[in-house]
Design a protein around this motif. Structure first.
Motif, PDB file in Angstrom:
ATOM      1  N   GLU A 151       0.840  -1.192   0.000  1.00  0.00           N
ATOM      2  CA  GLU A 151       0.000   0.000   0.000  1.00  0.00           C
ATOM      3  C   GLU A 151       0.876   1.243   0.000  1.00  0.00           C
ATOM      4  O   GLU A 151       0.578   2.219  -0.670  1.00  0.00           O
ATOM      5  CB  GLU A 151      -0.923   0.035   1.233  1.00  0.00           C
ATOM      6  CG  GLU A 151      -2.106  -0.920   1.146  1.00  0.00           C
ATOM      7  CD  GLU A 151      -1.884  -2.179   1.967  1.00  0.00           C
ATOM      8  OE1 GLU A 151      -1.326  -2.061   3.076  1.00  0.00           O
ATOM      9  OE2 GLU A 151      -2.241  -3.275   1.486  1.00  0.00           O
ATOM     10  N   THR A 152       1.964   1.192   0.808  1.00  0.00           N
ATOM     11  CA  THR A 152       2.879   2.334   0.823  1.00  0.00           C
ATOM     12  C   THR A 152       4.187   1.934   0.150  1.00  0.00           C
ATOM     13  O   THR A 152       4.703   0.843   0.403  1.00  0.00           O
ATOM     14  CB  THR A 152       3.187   2.770   2.272  1.00  0.00           C
ATOM     15  OG1 THR A 152       3.340   1.585   3.056  1.00  0.00           O
ATOM     16  CG2 THR A 152       2.101   3.632   2.831  1.00  0.00           C
ATOM     17  N   PRO A 153       4.723   2.804  -0.725  1.00  0.00           N
ATOM     18  CA  PRO A 153       5.963   2.452  -1.421  1.00  0.00           C
ATOM     19  C   PRO A 153       7.150   2.390  -0.460  1.00  0.00           C
ATOM     20  O   PRO A 153       7.149   3.079   0.569  1.00  0.00           O
ATOM     21  CB  PRO A 153       6.146   3.601  -2.416  1.00  0.00           C
ATOM     22  CG  PRO A 153       5.357   4.725  -1.886  1.00  0.00           C
ATOM     23  CD  PRO A 153       4.233   4.133  -1.108  1.00  0.00           C
ATOM     24  N   SER A 154       8.114   1.560  -0.756  1.00  0.00           N
ATOM     25  CA  SER A 154       9.318   1.503   0.073  1.00  0.00           C
ATOM     26  C   SER A 154      10.527   1.255  -0.817  1.00  0.00           C
ATOM     27  O   SER A 154      10.402   0.726  -1.918  1.00  0.00           O
ATOM     28  CB  SER A 154       9.190   0.385   1.105  1.00  0.00           C
ATOM     29  OG  SER A 154       9.144  -0.848   0.420  1.00  0.00           O
ATOM     30  N   PHE A 155      11.669   1.647  -0.298  1.00  0.00           N
ATOM     31  CA  PHE A 155      12.915   1.517  -1.058  1.00  0.00           C
ATOM     32  C   PHE A 155      13.156   0.072  -1.474  1.00  0.00           C
ATOM     33  O   PHE A 155      13.419  -0.225  -2.629  1.00  0.00           O
ATOM     34  CB  PHE A 155      14.090   2.024  -0.194  1.00  0.00           C
ATOM     35  CG  PHE A 155      15.434   1.841  -0.844  1.00  0.00           C
ATOM     36  CD1 PHE A 155      15.927   2.793  -1.724  1.00  0.00           C
ATOM     37  CD2 PHE A 155      16.204   0.714  -0.583  1.00  0.00           C
ATOM     38  CE1 PHE A 155      17.167   2.629  -2.338  1.00  0.00           C
ATOM     39  CE2 PHE A 155      17.438   0.538  -1.196  1.00  0.00           C
ATOM     40  CZ  PHE A 155      17.922   1.499  -2.066  1.00  0.00           C
ATOM     41  N   HIS A 156      13.017  -0.847  -0.503  1.00  0.00           N
ATOM     42  CA  HIS A 156      13.403  -2.241  -0.783  1.00  0.00           C
ATOM     43  C   HIS A 156      12.459  -2.923  -1.767  1.00  0.00           C
ATOM     44  O   HIS A 156      12.905  -3.682  -2.628  1.00  0.00           O
ATOM     45  CB  HIS A 156      13.537  -3.040   0.507  1.00  0.00           C
ATOM     46  CG  HIS A 156      12.397  -2.857   1.456  1.00  0.00           C
ATOM     47  ND1 HIS A 156      12.341  -1.822   2.350  1.00  0.00           N
ATOM     48  CD2 HIS A 156      11.265  -3.566   1.626  1.00  0.00           C
ATOM     49  CE1 HIS A 156      11.234  -1.911   3.050  1.00  0.00           C
ATOM     50  NE2 HIS A 156      10.546  -2.963   2.620  1.00  0.00           N
ATOM     51  N   LEU A 157      11.136  -2.650  -1.659  1.00  0.00           N
ATOM     52  CA  LEU A 157      10.201  -3.292  -2.602  1.00  0.00           C
ATOM     53  C   LEU A 157      10.409  -2.741  -4.020  1.00  0.00           C
ATOM     54  O   LEU A 157      10.440  -3.497  -4.996  1.00  0.00           O
ATOM     55  CB  LEU A 157       8.756  -3.070  -2.156  1.00  0.00           C
ATOM     56  CG  LEU A 157       8.311  -3.896  -0.942  1.00  0.00           C
ATOM     57  CD1 LEU A 157       6.885  -3.515  -0.540  1.00  0.00           C
ATOM     58  CD2 LEU A 157       8.395  -5.389  -1.211  1.00  0.00           C
TER      59      LEU A 157
END
Ligand SMILES: [Zn+2]
Length: 404
Positions: free
Chosen positions: A315-321
């Motif tokens: 749902e929320t973007p993240s560096f690792h994904l």
């Protein structure tokens, strides 16, 4: 997006599997007259079945990881893992580090049965393996510690740079990675290799005199010449050159010294010095930094798109994904870069062979190449396409023809 990711992964696997199949068929071809006598009947059969067994294992392991990866993508396991970690930890940087760390651990465990089968079954049955289970375990522990100590802080800094500088982070991150790889390039053999192997200076004697005479004739200072106990893991013979300027080092495996004649060993050493004299190591180091520069620039640009994380079900973007999606999407480019790098490397190998033949002797260079190839049961008739995608060294026939 998820369809594109799966399509890329499946296409890459099909390409790899087709190349393996082509190469397997090619192994049965009649060898060039130049190498036709190198194997007797049983040696040739052994070489074919060794190739076939390794081919089968790599297909099974590739198919297994591909299936797991497709399952993980379809069922949103990566986003699930991300939510699981985020539930108990608040710090973005720590979450990314744990996520990437856990993925590395999981993929290590997934590949473990295949590594074990390769080392303790295939390599053992063909008489190559010398690794004991105890050595295997200690290697794994040391390998993990080295990647934690070196990779951990570098990764943490890269993520921190991203949090601080966002879109322009990639230029600082590239600079950091380039600095670390320069350090490893210069001192890796001195600092890391001794954790795994014993390096001893070549003892005085006829071989050392022959080597010194050759090096004097080339104006090459023989400060860092070591013999490495490669025999504790495998009977396969090898040698390599590393470093820059004063840190330049040549390492000969003890297996190479026990299998080759004195003249052949000097020829192999001359080949390694050829890499130095022709500036191959320096050139490939610079080329690889250009490539990481381009990849980091693309990465910096791609990170602004939240779709990269959303595609994995977050749902929320993240560096690792986002990084995970980015590097899967990058697969076609990496295959192309691999083709380019391999072709450059094969060209350099031929140039180093020529250097050795011209500055030392032709005949021992030829016989050393033949011995090393047949001793490791290599395929004397690999498929040209397989060579283009996978070989960093040209096939034996091409090398013999080049040496003349
Ligand atoms: Zn070489």
């Amino acid at each position: 997006m998820i369809e594109i990711i799966v399509l890329i992964l499946v296409a890459a696997f099909i390409l790899e599997a087709s190349l393996e199949q082509l190469n397997q068929g090619s192994a049965l071809k009649k060898p060039d007259p130049l190498v036709a006598d190198l194997y007797d009947k049983s040696g040739r059969e052994k070489s074919i079945s060794y190739g076939a067994e390794r081919n089968r294992l790599s297909l099974i392991s590739g198919a297994f990881s591909l299936s797991l990866l497709i399952l993980a993508l379809t069922f949103g396991w990566f986003a699930e893992l991300d939510r699981f970690i985020s539930n108990s930890i608040n710090n973005e940087l720590i979450i990314s580090l744990i996520f990437i760390g856990l993925l590395s651990v999981i993929s290590w465990w997934i590949s473990l049965p295949f590594t074990l089968y390769s080392t303790f079954s295939i390599e053992k049955r063909y008489g190559f393996n010398k690794t004991t289970p105890k050595l295997f375990i200690s290697d794994s522990i040391k390998g993990t510690l080295v990647s934690l100590v070196i990779g951990g802080p570098v990764l943490a800094l890269v993520i921190w740079l991203y949090q601080e500088f966002q879109e322009s982070f990639w230029i600082y991150a590239w600079f950091l990675v380039a600095a670390v790889s320069l350090f490893m390039f210069m001192f890796g053999t001195k600092l890391i290799l001794p954790l795994f192997n014993k390096l001893t200076p070549l003892p005085n004697g006829a071989l050392k005199t022959a080597i010194s005479n050759y090096c004097d004739s080339q104006g090459y200072s023989l400060k860092n010449l070591y013999v490495m106990d490669g025999s504790k893991r495998s009977t396969k013979a090898n040698a390599f050159f590393s470093g820059l300027g004063k840190s330049k080092t040549i390492v000969l495996f003890d297996t190479l010294i026990s299998k080759l004649t004195q003249d052949e060993i000097v020829a192999v050493l001359a080949h390694e010095i050829g890499h130095y004299k022709k500036r191959h190591t320096l050139a490939s180091f610079i080329a690889s930094n250009f490539q990481t520069f381009a990849i980091f620039a693309l990465f910096g640009w791609a990170l602004q798109y939240e779709e990269l994380s959303v595609a994995l079900g977050a749902e929320t973007p993240s560096f690792h994904l986002s990084a995970l999606t980015f590097f899967i999407l990058l697969t076609p480019l990496q295959i192309l870069l691999g083709l380019l790098n391999n072709s450059l490397s094969r060209k350099n190998e031929l140039a180093a062979d020529t250097f050795a033949a011209e500055t030392y002797k032709r005949a021992p260079m030829r016989s050393a190449l033949s011995k090393i190839s047949t001793d490791s049961l290599s395929n004397l008739t690999p498929h040209p396409l397989y060579v283009a995608f996978n070989y960093t060294h040209p096939p034996l026939v091409a090398r013999l023809r080049n040496v003349g």
